[in-house]
Design a protein around this motif. Structure first.
Motif, PDB file in Angstrom:
ATOM      1  N   ASP A   1      25.767 -14.492  -4.788  1.00 47.37           N
ATOM      2  CA  ASP A   1      25.784 -15.945  -4.970  1.00 47.37           C
ATOM      3  C   ASP A   1      27.164 -16.412  -5.433  1.00 47.37           C
ATOM      4  O   ASP A   1      27.668 -17.444  -4.962  1.00 47.37           O
ATOM      5  N   LEU A   2      27.783 -15.659  -6.333  1.00 50.50           N
ATOM      6  CA  LEU A   2      29.134 -16.014  -6.765  1.00 50.50           C
ATOM      7  C   LEU A   2      30.107 -15.972  -5.582  1.00 50.50           C
ATOM      8  O   LEU A   2      30.980 -16.842  -5.448  1.00 50.50           O
ATOM      9  N   ASP A   3      29.965 -14.962  -4.730  1.00 51.84           N
ATOM     10  CA  ASP A   3      30.826 -14.867  -3.547  1.00 51.84           C
ATOM     11  C   ASP A   3      30.636 -16.083  -2.642  1.00 51.84           C
ATOM     12  O   ASP A   3      31.617 -16.650  -2.125  1.00 51.84           O
ATOM     13  N   ARG A   4      29.390 -16.487  -2.444  1.00 47.30           N
ATOM     14  CA  ARG A   4      29.125 -17.660  -1.595  1.00 47.30           C
ATOM     15  C   ARG A   4      29.747 -18.921  -2.167  1.00 47.30           C
ATOM     16  O   ARG A   4      30.195 -19.806  -1.427  1.00 47.30           O
ATOM     17  N   ARG A   5      29.778 -18.990  -3.482  1.00 45.36           N
ATOM     18  CA  ARG A   5      30.345 -20.164  -4.152  1.00 45.36           C
ATOM     19  C   ARG A   5      31.866 -20.072  -4.300  1.00 45.36           C
ATOM     20  O   ARG A   5      32.500 -21.021  -4.762  1.00 45.36           O
ATOM     21  N   GLY A   6      32.443 -18.928  -3.955  1.00 46.39           N
ATOM     22  CA  GLY A   6      33.876 -18.753  -4.098  1.00 46.39           C
ATOM     23  C   GLY A   6      34.329 -18.605  -5.534  1.00 46.39           C
ATOM     24  O   GLY A   6      35.457 -18.975  -5.878  1.00 46.39           O
ATOM     25  N   LEU A   7      33.464 -18.049  -6.395  1.00 48.09           N
ATOM     26  CA  LEU A   7      33.769 -17.897  -7.815  1.00 48.09           C
ATOM     27  C   LEU A   7      34.145 -16.450  -8.107  1.00 48.09           C
ATOM     28  O   LEU A   7      33.330 -15.534  -7.937  1.00 48.09           O
ATOM     29  N   GLU A   8      35.362 -16.236  -8.553  1.00 47.32           N
ATOM     30  CA  GLU A   8      35.843 -14.890  -8.821  1.00 47.32           C
ATOM     31  C   GLU A   8      35.430 -14.405 -10.203  1.00 47.32           C
ATOM     32  O   GLU A   8      34.993 -13.271 -10.365  1.00 47.32           O
ATOM     33  N   ARG A   9      35.597 -15.261 -11.222  1.00 49.00           N
ATOM     34  CA  ARG A   9      35.250 -14.878 -12.599  1.00 49.00           C
ATOM     35  C   ARG A   9      34.437 -16.001 -13.230  1.00 49.00           C
ATOM     36  O   ARG A   9      34.716 -17.186 -13.023  1.00 49.00           O
ATOM     37  N   VAL A  10      33.441 -15.612 -14.010  1.00 47.95           N
ATOM     38  CA  VAL A  10      32.556 -16.578 -14.653  1.00 47.95           C
ATOM     39  C   VAL A  10      32.206 -16.081 -16.052  1.00 47.95           C
ATOM     40  O   VAL A  10      32.384 -14.901 -16.385  1.00 47.95           O
ATOM     41  N   VAL A  11      31.685 -16.989 -16.856  1.00 49.04           N
ATOM     42  CA  VAL A  11      31.014 -16.611 -18.098  1.00 49.04           C
ATOM     43  C   VAL A  11      29.550 -16.373 -17.750  1.00 49.04           C
ATOM     44  O   VAL A  11      28.910 -17.202 -17.090  1.00 49.04           O
ATOM     45  N   VAL A  12      29.025 -15.235 -18.151  1.00 52.59           N
ATOM     46  CA  VAL A  12      27.647 -14.863 -17.817  1.00 52.59           C
ATOM     47  C   VAL A  12      26.802 -14.877 -19.081  1.00 52.59           C
ATOM     48  O   VAL A  12      27.170 -14.286 -20.102  1.00 52.59           O
ATOM     49  N   GLY A  13      25.679 -15.565 -18.999  1.00 53.32           N
ATOM     50  CA  GLY A  13      24.741 -15.602 -20.109  1.00 53.32           C
ATOM     51  C   GLY A  13      23.358 -15.221 -19.651  1.00 53.32           C
ATOM     52  O   GLY A  13      23.004 -15.380 -18.475  1.00 53.32           O
ATOM     53  N   GLY A  14      22.561 -14.723 -20.575  1.00 53.00           N
ATOM     54  CA  GLY A  14      21.193 -14.368 -20.236  1.00 53.00           C
ATOM     55  C   GLY A  14      20.309 -14.381 -21.456  1.00 53.00           C
ATOM     56  O   GLY A  14      20.753 -14.047 -22.559  1.00 53.00           O
ATOM     57  N   CYS A  15      19.072 -14.785 -21.245  1.00 52.15           N
ATOM     58  CA  CYS A  15      18.067 -14.772 -22.310  1.00 52.15           C
ATOM     59  C   CYS A  15      17.042 -13.696 -21.985  1.00 52.15           C
ATOM     60  O   CYS A  15      16.495 -13.663 -20.881  1.00 52.15           O
ATOM     61  N   SER A  16      16.797 -12.800 -22.939  1.00 46.39           N
ATOM     62  CA  SER A  16      15.788 -11.755 -22.791  1.00 46.39           C
ATOM     63  C   SER A  16      16.057 -10.936 -21.531  1.00 46.39           C
ATOM     64  O   SER A  16      17.093 -10.287 -21.431  1.00 46.39           O
ATOM     65  N   MET A  17      15.176 -10.978 -20.527  1.00 49.94           N
ATOM     66  CA  MET A  17      15.436 -10.224 -19.292  1.00 49.94           C
ATOM     67  C   MET A  17      16.762 -10.618 -18.676  1.00 49.94           C
ATOM     68  O   MET A  17      17.472  -9.776 -18.105  1.00 49.94           O
ATOM     69  N   GLY A  18      17.128 -11.888 -18.777  1.00 51.00           N
ATOM     70  CA  GLY A  18      18.416 -12.321 -18.242  1.00 51.00           C
ATOM     71  C   GLY A  18      19.573 -11.597 -18.888  1.00 51.00           C
ATOM     72  O   GLY A  18      20.600 -11.345 -18.244  1.00 51.00           O
ATOM     73  N   GLY A  19      19.427 -11.239 -20.169  1.00 54.81           N
ATOM     74  CA  GLY A  19      20.445 -10.429 -20.823  1.00 54.81           C
ATOM     75  C   GLY A  19      20.533  -9.044 -20.214  1.00 54.81           C
ATOM     76  O   GLY A  19      21.633  -8.503 -20.033  1.00 54.81           O
ATOM     77  N   TYR A  20      19.383  -8.465 -19.875  1.00 52.28           N
ATOM     78  CA  TYR A  20      19.395  -7.149 -19.227  1.00 52.28           C
ATOM     79  C   TYR A  20      20.108  -7.221 -17.873  1.00 52.28           C
ATOM     80  O   TYR A  20      20.835  -6.298 -17.484  1.00 52.28           O
ATOM     81  N   VAL A  21      19.888  -8.335 -17.161  1.00 53.50           N
ATOM     82  CA  VAL A  21      20.541  -8.490 -15.862  1.00 53.50           C
ATOM     83  C   VAL A  21      22.047  -8.654 -16.046  1.00 53.50           C
ATOM     84  O   VAL A  21      22.844  -8.115 -15.267  1.00 53.50           O
ATOM     85  N   ALA A  22      22.444  -9.371 -17.081  1.00 54.22           N
ATOM     86  CA  ALA A  22      23.879  -9.499 -17.374  1.00 54.22           C
ATOM     87  C   ALA A  22      24.499  -8.128 -17.630  1.00 54.22           C
ATOM     88  O   ALA A  22      25.630  -7.845 -17.195  1.00 54.22           O
ATOM     89  N   MET A  23      23.781  -7.261 -18.321  1.00 53.92           N
ATOM     90  CA  MET A  23      24.285  -5.914 -18.573  1.00 53.92           C
ATOM     91  C   MET A  23      24.370  -5.109 -17.274  1.00 53.92           C
ATOM     92  O   MET A  23      25.318  -4.337 -17.061  1.00 53.92           O
ATOM     93  N   ALA A  24      23.387  -5.285 -16.400  1.00 58.34           N
ATOM     94  CA  ALA A  24      23.441  -4.623 -15.091  1.00 58.34           C
ATOM     95  C   ALA A  24      24.633  -5.127 -14.283  1.00 58.34           C
ATOM     96  O   ALA A  24      25.293  -4.352 -13.570  1.00 58.34           O
ATOM     97  N   LEU A  25      24.930  -6.422 -14.405  1.00 63.06           N
ATOM     98  CA  LEU A  25      26.075  -6.976 -13.703  1.00 63.06           C
ATOM     99  C   LEU A  25      27.373  -6.366 -14.235  1.00 63.06           C
ATOM    100  O   LEU A  25      28.296  -6.087 -13.465  1.00 63.06           O
ATOM    101  N   LEU A  26      27.437  -6.153 -15.539  1.00 53.88           N
ATOM    102  CA  LEU A  26      28.613  -5.503 -16.119  1.00 53.88           C
ATOM    103  C   LEU A  26      28.801  -4.094 -15.576  1.00 53.88           C
ATOM    104  O   LEU A  26      29.934  -3.630 -15.409  1.00 53.88           O
TER     105      LEU A  26
END
Length: 235
Positions: free
Chosen positions: A52-77
């Motif tokens: 999705d970031l690639d489609r939007r043309g976004l190279e770097r972002v601030v990533v946040g997550g709540c609960s499971m979203g935090g786990y996904v942020a860690m997977a993204l890292l």
């Protein structure tokens, strides 16, 4: 200084609408995380976010997550640490499930597939919100939970049950980070959040009187804390 885009990843078993209360202040990107029948693995969600970031043309972002979203942020890292310019982790943890927690997730996945999601609000609400939620909070959480497909709820539980410990990944992170938690969070209590903040060398904010879904239960306080942090760290 122009701030980077903010991506906020939702908790289980909700969707991107859980961030509605913070949109006016934070203007986040809030994808709905869906397994769509693939092998249960939170890395799959992370890959979807990166596409999705690639489609939007976004190279770097601030990533946040709540609960499971935090786990996904860690997977993204794990996948692409260079794409993450800052972290906002709310009501989450960096450790893997123990055997009891893993078994509980798998049992819930089986029950949801057999019985649907109708029983989930009553089963989950006491752990998701604080003891004295504001008017309408419990009803809003129930509305979001009941809107989720049973197959997706089961998929997410199985993916979370299989997630690895992420302490080493977070210890290697060298970007500004903020950890938030509700003072009445029974699922990831303040002691767990403080440990997470220590691993990340992050700022720590405890929101008084609220439970596990801080952005839903206290959206104004959550948004103010994130905005203040972003202003100070220039992200």
């Amino acid at each position: 200084m122009e701030t980077l885009p903010l991506v906020l990843l939702h908790a289980f078993p909700l969707d991107g609408r859980m961030w509605d209360g913070v949109r006016a202040v934070l203007d986040p990107i809030t994808p709905d995380l869906r397994g769509r029948g693939r092998e249960p693995d939170l890395g799959t969600f992370a890959d979807d976010v990166l596409r999705d970031l690639d489609r939007r043309g976004l190279e770097r972002v601030v990533v946040g997550g709540c609960s499971m979203g935090g786990y996904v942020a860690m997977a993204l890292l794990r996948r692409a640490p260079d794409r993450v310019a800052g972290l906002v982790l709310a009501d989450t943890r960096c450790t893997a499930d123990d055997d009891a927690a893993r078994a509980g997730r798998l049992a819930m996945a089986d029950r949801v597939l057999a019985q649907g999601v109708g029983w989930l609000p009553d089963g989950l609400a006491p752990g998701l919100v604080g003891p004295s939620p504001a008017a309408g909070v419990v009803e809003r959480v129930a509305e979001l939970v009941l809107a989720q497909p049973a197959a997706e709820v089961a998929w997410a539980q199985r993916a979370m049950a299989a997630r690895p410990d992420s302490r080493d990944v977070l210890a290697a992170v060298d970007v500004p980070a903020l950890v938030l938690v509700g003072s009445e969070d029974a699922l990831t209590p303040p002691a767990v959040a403080r440990d997470l903040a220590d691993v990340l060398r992050a700022e720590y904010v405890e929101l008084p009187g609220v439970g596990h879904l801080t952005p839903v239960e206290a959206p104004e306080a959550f948004a103010a804390a994130v905005l203040d942090w972003r202003t100070r760290v220039g992200r």
